[in-house]
Design a protein around this motif. Structure first.
Motif, PDB file in Angstrom:
ATOM      1  N   ASN A   1       0.828  -1.200   0.000  1.00  9.39           N
ATOM      2  CA  ASN A   1       0.000   0.000   0.000  1.00  9.39           C
ATOM      3  C   ASN A   1       0.865   1.253   0.000  1.00  9.39           C
ATOM      4  O   ASN A   1       1.969   1.266   0.561  1.00  9.39           O
ATOM      5  CB  ASN A   1      -0.922   0.012   1.235  1.00  9.39           C
ATOM      6  CG  ASN A   1      -1.878  -1.171   1.228  1.00  9.39           C
ATOM      7  OD1 ASN A   1      -2.895  -1.150   0.550  1.00  9.39           O
ATOM      8  ND2 ASN A   1      -1.555  -2.220   1.984  1.00  9.39           N
ATOM      9  N   LEU A   2       0.319   2.293  -0.617  1.00  9.58           N
ATOM     10  CA  LEU A   2       0.966   3.600  -0.644  1.00  9.58           C
ATOM     11  C   LEU A   2      -0.117   4.673  -0.607  1.00  9.58           C
ATOM     12  O   LEU A   2      -1.252   4.440  -1.037  1.00  9.58           O
ATOM     13  CB  LEU A   2       1.792   3.796  -1.917  1.00  9.58           C
ATOM     14  CG  LEU A   2       3.060   2.952  -2.111  1.00  9.58           C
ATOM     15  CD1 LEU A   2       3.642   3.237  -3.485  1.00  9.58           C
ATOM     16  CD2 LEU A   2       4.069   3.240  -1.030  1.00  9.58           C
ATOM     17  N   CYS A   3       0.272   5.836  -0.079  1.00  8.59           N
ATOM     18  CA  CYS A   3      -0.605   6.988  -0.233  1.00  8.59           C
ATOM     19  C   CYS A   3      -0.679   7.338  -1.724  1.00  8.59           C
ATOM     20  O   CYS A   3       0.308   7.196  -2.451  1.00  8.59           O
ATOM     21  CB  CYS A   3      -0.064   8.191   0.551  1.00  8.59           C
ATOM     22  SG  CYS A   3       0.141   7.905   2.313  1.00  8.59           S
ATOM     23  N   ARG A   4      -1.848   7.781  -2.150  1.00 10.58           N
ATOM     24  CA  ARG A   4      -1.967   8.090  -3.572  1.00 10.58           C
ATOM     25  C   ARG A   4      -0.995   9.201  -3.975  1.00 10.58           C
ATOM     26  O   ARG A   4      -0.385   9.148  -5.044  1.00 10.58           O
ATOM     27  CB  ARG A   4      -3.403   8.492  -3.910  1.00 10.58           C
ATOM     28  CG  ARG A   4      -3.559   8.922  -5.366  1.00 10.58           C
ATOM     29  CD  ARG A   4      -4.990   9.237  -5.712  1.00 10.58           C
ATOM     30  NE  ARG A   4      -5.797   8.035  -5.754  1.00 10.58           N
ATOM     31  CZ  ARG A   4      -7.112   8.033  -6.009  1.00 10.58           C
ATOM     32  NH1 ARG A   4      -7.735   9.191  -6.213  1.00 10.58           N
ATOM     33  NH2 ARG A   4      -7.786   6.910  -6.041  1.00 10.58           N
ATOM     34  N   LYS A   5      -0.858  10.191  -3.111  1.00 12.91           N
ATOM     35  CA  LYS A   5       0.067  11.279  -3.425  1.00 12.91           C
ATOM     36  C   LYS A   5       1.503  10.769  -3.525  1.00 12.91           C
ATOM     37  O   LYS A   5       2.242  11.125  -4.446  1.00 12.91           O
ATOM     38  CB  LYS A   5      -0.038  12.371  -2.368  1.00 12.91           C
ATOM     39  CG  LYS A   5       0.917  13.551  -2.620  1.00 12.91           C
ATOM     40  CD  LYS A   5       0.823  14.579  -1.522  1.00 12.91           C
ATOM     41  CE  LYS A   5       1.763  15.754  -1.786  1.00 12.91           C
ATOM     42  NZ  LYS A   5       3.158  15.347  -1.962  1.00 12.91           N
ATOM     43  N   CYS A   6       1.902   9.905  -2.585  1.00  8.03           N
ATOM     44  CA  CYS A   6       3.270   9.367  -2.614  1.00  8.03           C
ATOM     45  C   CYS A   6       3.475   8.492  -3.856  1.00  8.03           C
ATOM     46  O   CYS A   6       4.521   8.543  -4.508  1.00  8.03           O
ATOM     47  CB  CYS A   6       3.553   8.574  -1.343  1.00  8.03           C
ATOM     48  SG  CYS A   6       3.508   9.568   0.164  1.00  8.03           S
ATOM     49  N   ALA A   7       2.471   7.670  -4.161  1.00 14.34           N
ATOM     50  CA  ALA A   7       2.576   6.819  -5.351  1.00 14.34           C
ATOM     51  C   ALA A   7       2.686   7.662  -6.612  1.00 14.34           C
ATOM     52  O   ALA A   7       3.460   7.347  -7.534  1.00 14.34           O
ATOM     53  CB  ALA A   7       1.365   5.888  -5.431  1.00 14.34           C
TER      54      ALA A   7
END
Length: 373
Positions: free
Chosen positions: A32-38
């Motif tokens: 999983n990742l934050c959408r912003k980080c991804a």
């Protein structure tokens, strides 16, 4: 408390090192990742990906920061990944649970100023890029410096660090891609080298077969004339032998006639014997060979020029500066030049061998020998 801390670690984004923020995306590798980080990682890995009106027009790829698995995205980019609603719900429950519990009394671990030991570090000196306390700004070494609230600098530096991490992840991804390309280039070079060596060996084997065929052909010519001359000499030897045998018989008859005492009988036999002796004494009817008939030096060969041509065999060098017309014009010229072989063509010129200008025999056949005789 330990369970909550462990749960909080599991809900921490590996990019920003903070708890996941909505929305949370789940990668194909189940991380999983934050959408912003991804999205930051994706843009850093694909800096030259064409965009239109702020949205992606084609897909791209990047590597998961947790497992290094390559993630391939479609034209929607990060926004095409599925949201992990389960993790988002767990984060909401975790935050509600944390806010509902009474905060235990604990001693804050805020660092203290080295100069003013009773003052907490609560401001940031922009001039010297160090955190400090209010007393240092008022009375201390930073009274003439530009300062800012530590909270704003904290958020700025955290964002900067997150961007730096995302950029490094993208750089690592590109570096891994370069390494993969180099490894693939090594494999291609090895495979191409093996294939070209096989082609070169095939060309040389073809050249060997041409030389072997030429050797058999020329040897056969020598063998044919050798056998023809030998047969002719043997036949002539047999004729001379028969003539010698006949002469010996006539000599014996003459000796017997010489022993005859009766003159009339002697005279009757002498006429026939003298006629036979006269005929046997003449060898004009027998063929003769001229001097040098047994010589076979006219089949000598000279491979000096062919040897030079073989030593100049090399790969054809492509000249990129030549025009097409020049290449067409030189193609006809190269067909008549010395033997050469290439890795991709069959241009092997036979090393033709012609008998040298050695002295020719005077009579090279039985009929010629008879005519000379």
């Amino acid at each position: 408390m330990n369970s909550m801390e462990n749960l909080e670690k599991q809900l921490t984004c590996p990019i920003c090192l903070e708890m996941f923020t909505k929305p949370v995306v789940i990668l194909p590798c189940q991380h999983n990742l934050c959408r912003k980080c991804a999205n930051d990682v994706f843009q850093a890995s694909n800096p030259y990906l064409p965009t239109r009106a702020g949205s992606l027009t084609s897909g791209g790829r990047f590597r998961c920061p947790s497992c290094r698995h390559e993630v391939v995205l479609d034209r929607h980019g990060v926004y095409g990944l599925q949201r992990n609603l389960l993790v988002e719900n767990i984060i909401d429950m975790f935050k509600q649970e944390s806010s509902s519990k009474p905060t235990p009394e604990s001693i804050e671990e805020t660092p203290m100023c080295d100069v003013h030991e009773d003052e907490k570090i609560n401001i940031y000196c922009v001039t010297h890029s160090v955190p400090t306390c209010s007393m240092c700004k008022v009375f201390g070494a930073h009274k003439d410096c530009e300062v800012a609230p530590i909270t704003s600098i904290y958020q700025t530096k955290k964002t900067e660090l997150s961007d730096g991490i995302a950029m490094m992840v993208g750089n690592n991804d590109r570096m891994q891609g370069i390494i993969s390309q180099l490894e693939e280039a090594c494999r291609a070079i090895e495979e191409n080298g093996r294939r070209q060596k096989t082609l070169v060996c095939e060309k040389f084997d073809h050249l060997y077969s041409v030389l072997e065929e030429k050797k058999r052909e020329m040897s056969q010519k020598v063998t044919v004339e050798q056998q023809e001359k030998v047969n002719y000499i043997r036949g002539l030897t047999k004729k001379y032998g028969d003539h010698l045998e006949e002469s010996c018989k006539i000599v014996e008859m003459g000796i017997q006639t010489m022993e005859e005492q009766e003159m009339a009988v002697f005279l009757q036999s002498t006429k026939d014997i003298l006629k036979k002796i006269s005929e046997a004494s003449s060898t004009a009817h027998l063929d003769k060979i001229e001097r040098g008939y047994e010589n076979m030096d006219h089949y000598s060969v000279d491979f000096k020029e062919e040897g030079k041509a073989l030593r100049t065999i090399d790969f054809i060098q492509d000249d990129e500066d030549e025009d097409d017309e020049d290449e067409d014009g030189e193609a006809g010229t190269e067909e008549g030049e010395g033997a050469q072989t290439t890795s991709g063509g069959d241009a092997v010129t036979d090393a033709s061998v012609q008998p040298s200008a050695a002295p020719q025999m005077t009579s090279s056949s039985p009929s010629a020998a008879k005519s000379a005789a």
